[in-house]
Design an enzyme around this catalytic site. Structure first.
Site, PDB file in Angstrom:
ATOM      1  N   THR A 167      22.359 -41.416   5.411  1.00 18.03           N
ATOM      2  CA  THR A 167      22.312 -39.988   5.734  1.00 18.03           C
ATOM      3  C   THR A 167      21.534 -39.761   7.024  1.00 18.03           C
ATOM      4  O   THR A 167      21.969 -39.001   7.904  1.00 18.03           O
ATOM      5  CB  THR A 167      21.699 -39.184   4.569  1.00 18.03           C
ATOM      6  OG1 THR A 167      22.608 -39.188   3.471  1.00 18.03           O
ATOM      7  CG2 THR A 167      21.427 -37.743   4.988  1.00 18.03           C
ATOM      8  N   SER A 177      23.506 -48.104   3.841  1.00 20.25           N
ATOM      9  CA  SER A 177      22.398 -47.787   2.940  1.00 20.25           C
ATOM     10  C   SER A 177      22.111 -48.986   2.052  1.00 20.25           C
ATOM     11  O   SER A 177      23.037 -49.584   1.489  1.00 20.25           O
ATOM     12  CB  SER A 177      22.729 -46.577   2.056  1.00 20.25           C
ATOM     13  OG  SER A 177      22.503 -45.365   2.739  1.00 20.25           O
ATOM     14  N   HIS A 216      20.577 -49.154  -0.906  1.00 18.11           N
ATOM     15  CA  HIS A 216      20.620 -49.033  -2.366  1.00 18.11           C
ATOM     16  C   HIS A 216      22.024 -49.182  -2.945  1.00 18.11           C
ATOM     17  O   HIS A 216      22.192 -49.209  -4.162  1.00 18.11           O
ATOM     18  CB  HIS A 216      19.971 -47.720  -2.823  1.00 18.11           C
ATOM     19  CG  HIS A 216      20.775 -46.480  -2.575  1.00 18.11           C
ATOM     20  ND1 HIS A 216      21.427 -45.814  -3.582  1.00 18.11           N
ATOM     21  CD2 HIS A 216      20.996 -45.787  -1.439  1.00 18.11           C
ATOM     22  CE1 HIS A 216      22.031 -44.744  -3.079  1.00 18.11           C
ATOM     23  NE2 HIS A 216      21.778 -44.703  -1.784  1.00 18.11           N
ATOM     24  N   THR A 239       6.013 -45.698  11.338  1.00 20.12           N
ATOM     25  CA  THR A 239       5.648 -47.029  10.862  1.00 20.12           C
ATOM     26  C   THR A 239       6.762 -47.574   9.972  1.00 20.12           C
ATOM     27  O   THR A 239       7.205 -46.911   9.030  1.00 20.12           O
ATOM     28  CB  THR A 239       4.334 -46.972  10.065  1.00 20.12           C
ATOM     29  OG1 THR A 239       3.307 -46.427  10.909  1.00 20.12           O
ATOM     30  CG2 THR A 239       3.934 -48.355   9.592  1.00 20.12           C
ATOM     31  N   CYS A 261      25.781 -37.524  -4.637  1.00 20.85           N
ATOM     32  CA  CYS A 261      24.972 -36.685  -3.746  1.00 20.85           C
ATOM     33  C   CYS A 261      25.595 -35.318  -3.523  1.00 20.85           C
ATOM     34  O   CYS A 261      25.004 -34.461  -2.881  1.00 20.85           O
ATOM     35  CB  CYS A 261      24.769 -37.389  -2.406  1.00 20.85           C
ATOM     36  SG  CYS A 261      26.265 -38.091  -1.747  1.00 20.85           S
TER      37      CYS A 261
END
Length: 375
Positions: free
Chosen positions: A70, A196, A198, A234, A318
């Site tokens: 995304t 992505s 996951h 970071t 989503c």
């Protein structure tokens, strides 16, 4: 529980958990520090980047870590057009994070062209050729549909687009395509490709944007200049380590032919009882099966199956709060038909015996729902 909604997310591999744990408890130092432990943490990031690049078929300097697809997709639409001029072309089958970005550009006055889908869920090639012209500066076409598993011929589309508009940047959302097709990223010809973690056995909140060598992208998130000045903040060292471990494990353990055998079994089982797979078997991903079950609403079936220990999907997780189904409607399905479509999605560790048991329960439960509805 039998989990068959892997297009929504996947269980994290043990190897990925171990890699993340080590990065959190042992190699926890800030990778942007100049002392030795920080330098070691930075070196770990670069090793993970090299591993990921090798597995997906890219060069290490073409991989920029993000929080997921995304973010990567938003980056492309905010920064992927030279001088913010020219028209933009997408398909009607895009993930919400591409479609909504395109609509945002449209609200700002950009000429956004949406290419229709065929009944098989892929981009209409002739319509695509008419949508792209010499003023097209950005094209974004999903590699594999998260809704149906339909596979777009990305390489052919890239060639077509660049013949018409040589300066065009071609982006593909590769969330459901990465390592699940036979196409390494570099062979697709894309300038930009989103992923992505996951969806491939790594934690949520990690991904990358592939930026082909020679493509000039402005940073989307500015700050300390991390990721070679392209994505400040970071770095998420634990999840970067987990992502690399997961991709390496997936590439070594996943057998697409075995997954396709399981999908074929499901496909044939459903057809035999009068259910309608939305996409032909040979035109869709081995990992996703979208099925229309007449007179059985997917939401009711999903809830009933969950009570019996079986998890399936009913469209993009989503976008689950939105009414209707934009992608299925673009393929010509009515709203009533779309409401009766379920999505079963497999993974590298999906077992045949689990799917066989689940399919029997799915059919039995669907028929009970149908009989109650008819009665």
């Amino acid at each position: 529980m039998i989990y068959l909604d892997n297009a929504a997310t996947t269980k994290v591999f043990d190897r990925a958990i171990s890699a993340a744990e080590k990065a959190m408890s042992v190699d926890f130092y800030n990778p942007n520090s100049t002392y030795g432990c920080g330098v070691d943490a930075k070196n770990n990031i670069e090793q993970a980047r090299r591993t990921i690049a090798t597995v997906v078929g890219a060069q290490s300097d073409e991989i920029v870590f993000t929080s997921g697809a995304t973010e990567s997709n938003n980056w492309v639409f905010e920064c992927g057009r030279k001088n913010q001029k020219g028209n933009v072309v997408i398909s009607a089958g895009e993930h919400a994070s591409v479609y909504e970005c395109a609509m945002r550009l449209k609200s700002r006055g950009t000429d956004v062209r949406i290419v229709p889908l065929t009944r098989e869920g892929t981009v209409d090639i002739n319509a695509f050729k008419h949508a792209v012209d010499g003023d097209t500066t950005l094209v974004s076409i999903i590699h594999v549909s998260n809704e149906t598993g339909a596979i777009n011929p990305v390489r052919e589309l890239v060639t077509t687009a660049k013949k018409i508009s040589p300066r065009v940047l071609f982006h593909s959302d590769g969330v459901q395509g990465l390592l699940k097709t036979d196409m390494p990223v570099s062979s697709l010809g894309c300038d930009l490709y989103s992923a992505s973690a996951h969806k491939l056995g790594a934690p949520k909140g990690m991904g990358f944007l592939y930026i082909k060598r020679g493509v000039n992208m402005q940073p989307f998130i500015r700050g300390g200049g991390q990721e070679n000045g392209l994505r400040s903040g970071t770095q998420n060292t634990p999840y970067i380590a987990a992502f690399a471990a997961a991709l390496e494990h997936f590439s070594q353990s996943a057998n697409k032919a075995d997954v396709m055998k399981i999908k074929t079994y499901l496909y044939d089982r459903f057809v035999a009882v009068g259910y309608d797979p939305v996409i032909p078997l040979d035109m869709s991903s081995a990992y996703i099966l979208c099925v229309h079950i007449p007179d059985v609403k997917a939401e009711i079936l999903q809830n009933a199956l969950y009570d019996k220990g079986i998890v399936i999907g009913k469209g993009a997780a989503c976008s689950g709060s939105k009414r209707g189904n934009r992608v299925l409607s673009a393929m010509g399905l009515s709203d009533a038909q779309a409401e009766c479509c379920i999505r079963i999605s497999l993974f590298a560790d999906t077992k045949y015996e689990d799917v066989a048991a689940a399919s029997a329960v799915i059919i039995e439960t669907a028929e009970k729902i149908r009989s109650n509805h008819v009665g």
